[in-house]
Motif scaffolding. Structure first.
Motif, PDB file in Angstrom:
ATOM      1  N   HIS A   1       0.880  -1.175   0.000  1.00 39.38           N
ATOM      2  CA  HIS A   1       0.000   0.000   0.000  1.00 39.38           C
ATOM      3  C   HIS A   1       0.919   1.228   0.000  1.00 39.38           C
ATOM      4  N   GLN A   2       1.367   1.605  -1.190  1.00 40.43           N
ATOM      5  CA  GLN A   2       2.458   2.564  -1.300  1.00 40.43           C
ATOM      6  C   GLN A   2       2.044   3.958  -0.848  1.00 40.43           C
ATOM      7  N   MET A   3       2.836   4.514   0.065  1.00 36.58           N
ATOM      8  CA  MET A   3       2.623   5.860   0.597  1.00 36.58           C
ATOM      9  C   MET A   3       1.234   6.012   1.212  1.00 36.58           C
ATOM     10  N   GLY A   4       0.668   4.886   1.675  1.00 37.54           N
ATOM     11  CA  GLY A   4      -0.636   4.915   2.321  1.00 37.54           C
ATOM     12  C   GLY A   4      -1.805   4.714   1.388  1.00 37.54           C
ATOM     13  N   MET A   5      -1.560   4.713   0.063  1.00 36.76           N
ATOM     14  CA  MET A   5      -2.639   4.526  -0.906  1.00 36.76           C
ATOM     15  C   MET A   5      -2.976   3.039  -1.011  1.00 36.76           C
ATOM     16  N   PRO A   6      -4.192   2.630  -0.651  1.00 34.55           N
ATOM     17  CA  PRO A   6      -4.527   1.202  -0.734  1.00 34.55           C
ATOM     18  C   PRO A   6      -4.378   0.660  -2.146  1.00 34.55           C
ATOM     19  N   CYS A   7      -3.772  -0.516  -2.259  1.00 30.15           N
ATOM     20  CA  CYS A   7      -3.692  -1.159  -3.567  1.00 30.15           C
ATOM     21  C   CYS A   7      -4.999  -1.902  -3.850  1.00 30.15           C
ATOM     22  N   ASP A   8      -5.143  -2.374  -5.064  1.00 30.07           N
ATOM     23  CA  ASP A   8      -6.397  -2.984  -5.499  1.00 30.07           C
ATOM     24  C   ASP A   8      -6.488  -4.413  -4.963  1.00 30.07           C
ATOM     25  N   LEU A   9      -6.841  -4.526  -3.683  1.00 28.53           N
ATOM     26  CA  LEU A   9      -6.869  -5.826  -3.033  1.00 28.53           C
ATOM     27  C   LEU A   9      -7.902  -6.756  -3.653  1.00 28.53           C
ATOM     28  N   ALA A  10      -9.029  -6.212  -4.070  1.00 27.42           N
ATOM     29  CA  ALA A  10     -10.068  -7.062  -4.657  1.00 27.42           C
ATOM     30  C   ALA A  10      -9.529  -7.800  -5.876  1.00 27.42           C
ATOM     31  N   ALA A  11      -8.848  -7.078  -6.744  1.00 24.97           N
ATOM     32  CA  ALA A  11      -8.290  -7.694  -7.945  1.00 24.97           C
ATOM     33  C   ALA A  11      -7.144  -8.635  -7.603  1.00 24.97           C
ATOM     34  N   ILE A  12      -6.285  -8.217  -6.693  1.00 24.00           N
ATOM     35  CA  ILE A  12      -5.130  -9.036  -6.317  1.00 24.00           C
ATOM     36  C   ILE A  12      -5.573 -10.344  -5.672  1.00 24.00           C
ATOM     37  N   LEU A  13      -6.541 -10.264  -4.760  1.00 18.91           N
ATOM     38  CA  LEU A  13      -6.989 -11.460  -4.055  1.00 18.91           C
ATOM     39  C   LEU A  13      -7.730 -12.422  -4.975  1.00 18.91           C
ATOM     40  N   THR A  14      -8.441 -11.883  -5.948  1.00 17.67           N
ATOM     41  CA  THR A  14      -9.120 -12.755  -6.915  1.00 17.67           C
ATOM     42  C   THR A  14      -8.113 -13.626  -7.659  1.00 17.67           C
ATOM     43  N   ILE A  15      -7.039 -12.986  -8.129  1.00 14.22           N
ATOM     44  CA  ILE A  15      -5.992 -13.728  -8.848  1.00 14.22           C
ATOM     45  C   ILE A  15      -5.288 -14.702  -7.906  1.00 14.22           C
ATOM     46  N   ALA A  16      -4.987 -14.240  -6.683  1.00 13.54           N
ATOM     47  CA  ALA A  16      -4.291 -15.090  -5.714  1.00 13.54           C
ATOM     48  C   ALA A  16      -5.112 -16.337  -5.385  1.00 13.54           C
ATOM     49  N   GLN A  17      -6.386 -16.155  -5.182  1.00 12.74           N
ATOM     50  CA  GLN A  17      -7.242 -17.291  -4.832  1.00 12.74           C
ATOM     51  C   GLN A  17      -7.381 -18.270  -5.996  1.00 12.74           C
ATOM     52  N   GLU A  18      -7.424 -17.750  -7.210  1.00 14.89           N
ATOM     53  CA  GLU A  18      -7.494 -18.638  -8.383  1.00 14.89           C
ATOM     54  C   GLU A  18      -6.283 -19.554  -8.484  1.00 14.89           C
ATOM     55  N   HIS A  19      -5.137 -19.057  -7.998  1.00 13.46           N
ATOM     56  CA  HIS A  19      -3.897 -19.826  -8.104  1.00 13.46           C
ATOM     57  C   HIS A  19      -3.479 -20.439  -6.764  1.00 13.46           C
ATOM     58  N   GLY A  20      -4.271 -20.237  -5.725  1.00 22.97           N
ATOM     59  CA  GLY A  20      -3.943 -20.808  -4.431  1.00 22.97           C
ATOM     60  C   GLY A  20      -2.700 -20.233  -3.794  1.00 22.97           C
ATOM     61  N   VAL A  21      -2.489 -18.931  -3.976  1.00 23.97           N
ATOM     62  CA  VAL A  21      -1.293 -18.259  -3.458  1.00 23.97           C
ATOM     63  C   VAL A  21      -1.695 -17.285  -2.347  1.00 23.97           C
ATOM     64  N   PRO A  22      -1.079 -17.341  -1.169  1.00 25.23           N
ATOM     65  CA  PRO A  22      -1.408 -16.400  -0.094  1.00 25.23           C
ATOM     66  C   PRO A  22      -0.904 -14.994  -0.381  1.00 25.23           C
ATOM     67  N   VAL A  23      -1.522 -14.011   0.284  1.00 24.34           N
ATOM     68  CA  VAL A  23      -1.194 -12.595   0.062  1.00 24.34           C
ATOM     69  C   VAL A  23      -0.776 -11.945   1.375  1.00 24.34           C
ATOM     70  N   ILE A  24       0.378 -11.295   1.341  1.00 18.46           N
ATOM     71  CA  ILE A  24       0.852 -10.458   2.442  1.00 18.46           C
ATOM     72  C   ILE A  24       0.719  -9.008   2.015  1.00 18.46           C
TER      73      ILE A  24
END
Length: 385
Positions: free
Chosen positions: A134-157
Motif C-alpha cells: 500500500h504505497q505511501m498509504g494509498m490502498p492497492c487494489d486488493l479485490a483484484a489481487i486477491l481474486t488472482i491469488a485465490q485462483e492460483h492458491g497463493v497467499p497474500v501479504i
C-alpha cells in the motif's frame, strides 16, 4: 530565490508527539518492566480492535514483521515471491532473508501500486506468496489481487508499512487496512510513518496458527513468554524447539504507541484535509500530474507525490525547492536498480522507473498550517515556471 523564500523552512515531515507520549513512557520506566510486557499486550489488543483484525503481534519494525510473515507462510530457498521493485528496499530484502527470489512486477502510474494485470503472468510453480504494498498509504487494489491469488492458491501479504488509518471499500463497507483482507498485514511505526513508536512494527491476521507462529518466532522460539513466566506461582522451564529471532517491541515503545493510536483518527483527518488542499492548489500548474485516489480507497496521505513534466530535471527541481527552504524527496526507489538486485538481462519495469525518476514527494505532516502548505505550492510553482 524570492524574498519570501527566506521566511520559512518546511521539513518533509514531522511526527506528532507530545506530553501524552512523554507521560505514557513513564509507566514502563517507573514499573521497571521495560522490554516486551503488559504495554505491548495492551497495544496489540488496541491495534487489533482499531483495524478490525482478530490478532495483532507487535515486533521491532516492519522489516521484521515482513520477515516473520514470509517465514510463517513457509517461504524457503527456491521459492518465489511476487512483489514490486517500486518500494523501499526492505520489501525485496525480506524475500532474500528467506533465500527466496523476489519476482518484480510493474506498478500503475496513477496510484504507484502493484498493477494487478501483471500478476498472473508472473506466477510459476515456485510462487509461494504475493507481497503487495500500500504505497505511501494509498490502498492497492486488493479485490483484484486477491481474486488472482485465490485462483492460483497463493497467499497474500500486505506491506502496510505506510497505511495505518487507510481504508478500503470492501463488500459495501469501509474497512481499515490491516483487517487483513489478505492473509497477513504488516505495519511500520517509523517516525516518517503516520504514527510512530520511534521504531516498531505490527503484524495483523485472522489466522490463529499464523498468530501463534509470529509470537513464537519473535522471541527466539521460546515456548513461554516473559509475562507468563514472571507471573507464574510455580517454576517454569522454557523450551526453544525452533530457531527464532529477537524481534520484540519494548514496553516503552508500546506505551508511546498506545497514545499515538489514540491520535490516529485526528492525524488521518488532518492529512486528508491537507491532501485535498494540495489537489486543489496544484491543479492549475501546467504539466504536473497528481496522485489518483480510487473511489474504493481512502488513503491516509502518508506522503503526497507529484509527477514532474518530462522536460524538467528532478534533481534541479528538488534543489530549487531546498534553496527556498522546502524539503522534498525523490520518487520511491526501485530495488531492481540497486546492486544486489541488478541482473544482466535487466527488467521490464518502465512505470516503476518512471515513478522513481519523475516523481517528487512534498512536505506533509498533521501540524502543517495552511500558510506553510501555500508556501510549498508557491515555491514549487516558482521553480517549475
Amino acid at each position: 530565490m524570492t524574498t519570501a523564500a527566506k521566511q520559512m523552512t518546511i521539513p518533509l515531515t514531522r511526527p506528532l508527539v507530545g506530553e501524552a507520549e512523554a507521560e505514557a513512557s513513564r509507566r514502563p520506566i517507573m514499573s521497571g518492566w521495560l522490554t516486551q510486557g503488559p504495554e505491548v499486550a495492551a497495544f496489540e489488543q488496541e491495534f487489533a480492535a482499531y483495524t478490525g483484525a482478530t490478532y495483532a503481534t507487535a515486533v521491532s519494525n516492519c522489516t521484521t514483521a515482513l520477515h516473520l510473515a514470509l517465514l510463517t507462510l513457509g517461504v524457503a530457498p527456491g521459492d518465489e515471491v511476487i512483489t514490486v521493485s517500486h518500494s523501499y528496499v526492505a520489501t525485496a530484502n525480506v524475500v532474500r532473508y528467506c533465500h527466496a527470489t523476489p519476482v518484480f512486477v510493474d506498478i500503475e502510474p496513477a496510484t504507484s501500486n502493484l498493477d494487478p494485470t501483471k500478476i498472473a503472468a508472473a506466477i510459476t510453480p515456485q510462487t509461494r506468496a504475493i507481497l503487495c504494498v500500500h504505497q505511501m498509504g494509498m490502498p492497492c487494489d486488493l479485490a483484484a489481487i486477491l481474486t488472482i491469488a485465490q485462483e492460483h492458491g497463493v497467499p497474500v501479504i500486505e506491506d502496510a508499512a505506510c497505511a495505518s488509518g487507510s481504508e478500503i471499500l470492501w463488500q459495501g463497507k469501509w474497512q481499515k487496512i490491516g483487517q487483513a483482507h489478505g492473509d497477513i498485514a504488516c505495519f511500520s511505526f517509523h517516525p516518517r510513518k503516520v504514527i510512530t513508536t520511534g521504531d516498531g512494527g505490527m503484524i495483523t491476521t485472522n489466522n490463529p496458527e499464523y498468530n501463534a507462529q509470529f509470537r513464537l518466532l519473535r522471541q527466539h522460539g521460546m515456548s513461554v513468554n516473559d509475562r507468563v513466566r514472571h507471573s507464574a506461582n510455580q517454576v517454569i522451564f522454557e523450551e526453544h524447539a525452533v530457531i527464532g529471532y529477537n524481534y520484540r517491541m519494548t514496553d516503552v515503545q508500546a506505551a508511546i504507541g498506545r497514545e499515538q493510536l489514540k491520535r490516529l483518527p485526528t492525524i488521518v483527518a488532518a492529512r486528508r484535509r491537507l491532501g485535498a488542499r494540495y489537489q486543489q492548489l496544484l491543479a492549475a500548474i501546467p504539466g504536473l500530474t497528481l496522485p489518483h485516489e480510487p473511489s474504493w480507497a481512502r488513503t491516509n496521505w502518508q506522503s503526497f507525490w507529484v509527477r514532474l513534466p518530462d522536460h524538467l530535471d528532478q534533481r534541479e527541481v528538488m534543489q530549487g525547492m531546498l534553496d527556498r527552504g522546502v524539503a522534498t524527496r525523490r520518487g520511491i526507489m526501485c530495488a531492481h536498480r540497486e546492486k544486489p538486485y541488478q541482473r544482466d538481462d535487466g527488467y521490464d519495469l518502465p512505470e516503476s522507473e518512471r515513478a522513481q525518476d519523475r516523481n517528487i514527494i512534498l512536505p506533509m505532516y498533521p501540524q502543517m498550517t495552511d500558510e506553510e502548505q501555500e508556501y510549498v505550492v508557491a515555491m514549487l510553482t516558482e521553480v517549475l515556471l
